[in-house]
Design a protein around this motif. Structure first.
Motif, PDB file in Angstrom:
ATOM      1  N   GLN A   1      26.096   9.695 -28.739  1.00  0.00           N
ATOM      2  CA  GLN A   1      27.547   9.561 -28.722  1.00  0.00           C
ATOM      3  C   GLN A   1      28.178   9.824 -30.087  1.00  0.00           C
ATOM      4  O   GLN A   1      29.286  10.335 -30.190  1.00  0.00           O
ATOM      5  CB  GLN A   1      27.948   8.161 -28.231  1.00  0.00           C
ATOM      6  CG  GLN A   1      27.866   8.018 -26.717  1.00  0.00           C
ATOM      7  CD  GLN A   1      28.214   6.612 -26.270  1.00  0.00           C
ATOM      8  OE1 GLN A   1      27.595   5.655 -26.701  1.00  0.00           O
ATOM      9  NE2 GLN A   1      29.214   6.492 -25.419  1.00  0.00           N
TER      10      GLN A   1
ATOM     11  N   ARG B   1      22.209   8.508 -23.598  1.00  0.00           N
ATOM     12  CA  ARG B   1      23.417   7.710 -23.855  1.00  0.00           C
ATOM     13  C   ARG B   1      23.169   6.241 -23.515  1.00  0.00           C
ATOM     14  O   ARG B   1      23.596   5.345 -24.252  1.00  0.00           O
ATOM     15  CB  ARG B   1      24.587   8.245 -23.020  1.00  0.00           C
ATOM     16  CG  ARG B   1      25.090   9.620 -23.440  1.00  0.00           C
ATOM     17  CD  ARG B   1      25.839   9.544 -24.764  1.00  0.00           C
ATOM     18  NE  ARG B   1      26.456  10.805 -25.132  1.00  0.00           N
ATOM     19  CZ  ARG B   1      27.721  11.140 -24.881  1.00  0.00           C
ATOM     20  NH1 ARG B   1      28.513  10.303 -24.227  1.00  0.00           N
ATOM     21  NH2 ARG B   1      28.202  12.297 -25.280  1.00  0.00           N
TER      22      ARG B   1
ATOM     23  N   GLU C   1      31.802  10.103 -17.558  1.00  0.00           N
ATOM     24  CA  GLU C   1      32.406   9.914 -18.880  1.00  0.00           C
ATOM     25  C   GLU C   1      32.102  11.098 -19.805  1.00  0.00           C
ATOM     26  O   GLU C   1      32.962  11.540 -20.573  1.00  0.00           O
ATOM     27  CB  GLU C   1      31.908   8.609 -19.504  1.00  0.00           C
ATOM     28  CG  GLU C   1      32.510   7.361 -18.854  1.00  0.00           C
ATOM     29  CD  GLU C   1      31.934   6.073 -19.423  1.00  0.00           C
ATOM     30  OE1 GLU C   1      30.943   6.147 -20.186  1.00  0.00           O
ATOM     31  OE2 GLU C   1      32.462   4.995 -19.087  1.00  0.00           O
ATOM     32  N   VAL C   2      30.868  11.593 -19.727  1.00  0.00           N
ATOM     33  CA  VAL C   2      30.484  12.752 -20.540  1.00  0.00           C
ATOM     34  C   VAL C   2      31.283  13.974 -20.098  1.00  0.00           C
ATOM     35  O   VAL C   2      31.807  14.736 -20.927  1.00  0.00           O
ATOM     36  CB  VAL C   2      28.965  13.037 -20.430  1.00  0.00           C
ATOM     37  CG1 VAL C   2      28.599  14.333 -21.148  1.00  0.00           C
ATOM     38  CG2 VAL C   2      28.152  11.882 -21.006  1.00  0.00           C
ATOM     39  N   TRP C   3      31.385  14.166 -18.782  1.00  0.00           N
ATOM     40  CA  TRP C   3      32.149  15.294 -18.231  1.00  0.00           C
ATOM     41  C   TRP C   3      33.606  15.233 -18.667  1.00  0.00           C
ATOM     42  O   TRP C   3      34.212  16.232 -19.042  1.00  0.00           O
ATOM     43  CB  TRP C   3      32.036  15.282 -16.713  1.00  0.00           C
ATOM     44  CG  TRP C   3      33.029  16.180 -16.013  1.00  0.00           C
ATOM     45  CD1 TRP C   3      34.224  15.829 -15.454  1.00  0.00           C
ATOM     46  CD2 TRP C   3      32.906  17.593 -15.832  1.00  0.00           C
ATOM     47  NE1 TRP C   3      34.854  16.927 -14.924  1.00  0.00           N
ATOM     48  CE2 TRP C   3      34.068  18.032 -15.134  1.00  0.00           C
ATOM     49  CE3 TRP C   3      31.938  18.532 -16.184  1.00  0.00           C
ATOM     50  CZ2 TRP C   3      34.280  19.350 -14.788  1.00  0.00           C
ATOM     51  CZ3 TRP C   3      32.144  19.866 -15.822  1.00  0.00           C
ATOM     52  CH2 TRP C   3      33.298  20.260 -15.137  1.00  0.00           C
ATOM     53  N   LYS C   4      34.197  14.016 -18.638  1.00  0.00           N
ATOM     54  CA  LYS C   4      35.603  13.827 -18.969  1.00  0.00           C
ATOM     55  C   LYS C   4      35.858  14.097 -20.459  1.00  0.00           C
ATOM     56  O   LYS C   4      36.876  14.660 -20.834  1.00  0.00           O
ATOM     57  CB  LYS C   4      36.024  12.396 -18.620  1.00  0.00           C
ATOM     58  CG  LYS C   4      37.514  12.218 -18.355  1.00  0.00           C
ATOM     59  CD  LYS C   4      37.804  10.905 -17.643  1.00  0.00           C
ATOM     60  CE  LYS C   4      37.356   9.716 -18.481  1.00  0.00           C
ATOM     61  NZ  LYS C   4      37.815   8.423 -17.925  1.00  0.00           N
ATOM     62  N   SER C   5      34.922  13.677 -21.311  1.00  0.00           N
ATOM     63  CA  SER C   5      35.137  13.810 -22.762  1.00  0.00           C
ATOM     64  C   SER C   5      34.654  15.148 -23.325  1.00  0.00           C
ATOM     65  O   SER C   5      35.262  15.693 -24.251  1.00  0.00           O
ATOM     66  CB  SER C   5      34.438  12.665 -23.504  1.00  0.00           C
ATOM     67  OG  SER C   5      33.037  12.709 -23.283  1.00  0.00           O
ATOM     68  N   ARG C   6      33.590  15.700 -22.763  1.00  0.00           N
ATOM     69  CA  ARG C   6      33.003  16.906 -23.372  1.00  0.00           C
ATOM     70  C   ARG C   6      32.766  18.052 -22.395  1.00  0.00           C
ATOM     71  O   ARG C   6      32.285  19.117 -22.784  1.00  0.00           O
ATOM     72  CB  ARG C   6      31.696  16.547 -24.076  1.00  0.00           C
ATOM     73  CG  ARG C   6      31.887  15.547 -25.214  1.00  0.00           C
ATOM     74  CD  ARG C   6      30.578  15.235 -25.902  1.00  0.00           C
ATOM     75  NE  ARG C   6      29.980  16.396 -26.524  1.00  0.00           N
ATOM     76  CZ  ARG C   6      28.737  16.422 -27.017  1.00  0.00           C
ATOM     77  NH1 ARG C   6      27.996  15.330 -26.973  1.00  0.00           N
ATOM     78  NH2 ARG C   6      28.256  17.507 -27.576  1.00  0.00           N
TER      79      ARG C   6
ATOM     80  N   GLY D   1      29.038  19.168 -22.698  1.00  0.00           N
ATOM     81  CA  GLY D   1      28.496  17.835 -22.959  1.00  0.00           C
ATOM     82  C   GLY D   1      27.363  17.483 -22.019  1.00  0.00           C
ATOM     83  O   GLY D   1      26.372  16.866 -22.425  1.00  0.00           O
TER      84      GLY D   1
ATOM     85  N   THR E   1      28.440   1.649 -20.919  1.00  0.00           N
ATOM     86  CA  THR E   1      27.354   2.639 -20.872  1.00  0.00           C
ATOM     87  C   THR E   1      25.992   1.970 -20.790  1.00  0.00           C
ATOM     88  O   THR E   1      25.103   2.425 -20.070  1.00  0.00           O
ATOM     89  CB  THR E   1      27.405   3.548 -22.122  1.00  0.00           C
ATOM     90  OG1 THR E   1      28.685   4.173 -22.182  1.00  0.00           O
ATOM     91  CG2 THR E   1      26.327   4.614 -22.078  1.00  0.00           C
TER      92      THR E   1
END
Length: 267
Positions: free
Chosen positions: A37, A206, A227-232, A236, A216
């Motif tokens: 992260q 993660r 969360e990974v998809w949404k942020s990166r 990501g 997490t």
């Protein structure tokens, strides 16, 4: 499975595990830091590339030995079928059982190893003590479910593909494969399986690196992936895919090639 075959699988699996884990450790460190992260450079960049290697060294022999003993035992118990559609299923079931057993050894060493990789100023012993002090024995098994959820799909792709490629190559040349040929099949199968399962590996990393008590750290794989998809985004989800594929392709060559070679020498 006869006692001699059991011993051969145990020793060959353990030796193969030690060879691949120690040889390719730097690539594994790069992959872990790319997936963390905090980001690659904050997690250590290229510094302390062998941080966490004691944990890997301790766990690699029993982990790989447990996998192959379970794998070969399950294959012998399930029997060899001549039906072409049954053979891959046998390999899938045997590999899945092997991963479930091996993860009981792999996960604690993986937790300590990855936390050391993401914090190179620390040591494996210090990370072990901190984990036990802050989270107890259960802390060493954080990410067990996510690891199994990563390893089973990986094995469902890798081992049937490996066995299929071996049988196809053997049929074409008219005799059993040499160990280097088995290793080439293992490299290709490992690379394909590594790419397909990278998002699950990201989620596992993660979860293992997350601070205790956070969302997490609870180990909910779909939530972490979202969360990974949404942020990166897609990048990501496939973070570290290149070093992962490179490492596992090379690892498949060494791991499965060494396993076949040592096992044939012992039988």
């Amino acid at each position: 499975m006869e006692r001699r075959e059991f011993t051969a699988s145990l020793v060959a699996g353990g030796c193969a595990g030690m060879c691949v884990d120690l040889t390719l450790f730097p690539l594994d460190t790069v992959k872990t830091r790319l997936q963390s992260q905090q980001g690659f450079y904050k997690a250590g960049g290229f510094r302390g590339i062998y941080a966490g290697v004691p944990s890997a060294a301790v766990g690699s022999f029993p982990n790989a030995a447990a996998f192959f003993v379970t794998y070969e035992t399950a294959k012998s118990l399930l029997g060899v079928s001549t039906a072409p559609y049954i053979v891959p299923v046998t390999h899938m079931v045997a590999a899945s059982l092997g991963e479930i057993v091996a993860c009981l050894i792999r996960v604690p060493t993986e937790v300590v190893k990855q936390r050391t990789q993401a914090c190179p100023s620390s040591s494996s012993y210090r990370q072990l003590v901190n984990t036990l002090r802050e989270e107890g024995f259960r802390g060493l098994y954080r990410g067990y479910r996510s690891t199994v959820l990563r390893e089973i799909p990986f094995s469902l792709v890798q081992f049937p593909l490996w066995e299929y490629l071996k049988s196809l190559w053997s049929w074409r040349q008219g005799h059993a494969l040499y160990s280097w040929q088995s290793a080439v099949c293992g490299a290709f199968a490992g690379g394909v399986a590594a790419f397909v399962t990278t998002p699950l590996d990201v989620a596992k990393t993660r979860i293992m690196l997350a601070k205790a008590g956070t969302r997490t750290a609870s180990g909910n794989v779909p939530v972490v992936l979202y969360e990974v998809w949404k942020s990166r985004g897609l990048r990501g989800l496939f973070a570290g895919s290149v070093p992962r594929m490179t490492s596992i392709s090379m690892g498949g060559f060494i791991f499965l090639g060494a396993y076949e070679k040592v096992r044939s020498l012992l039988l």
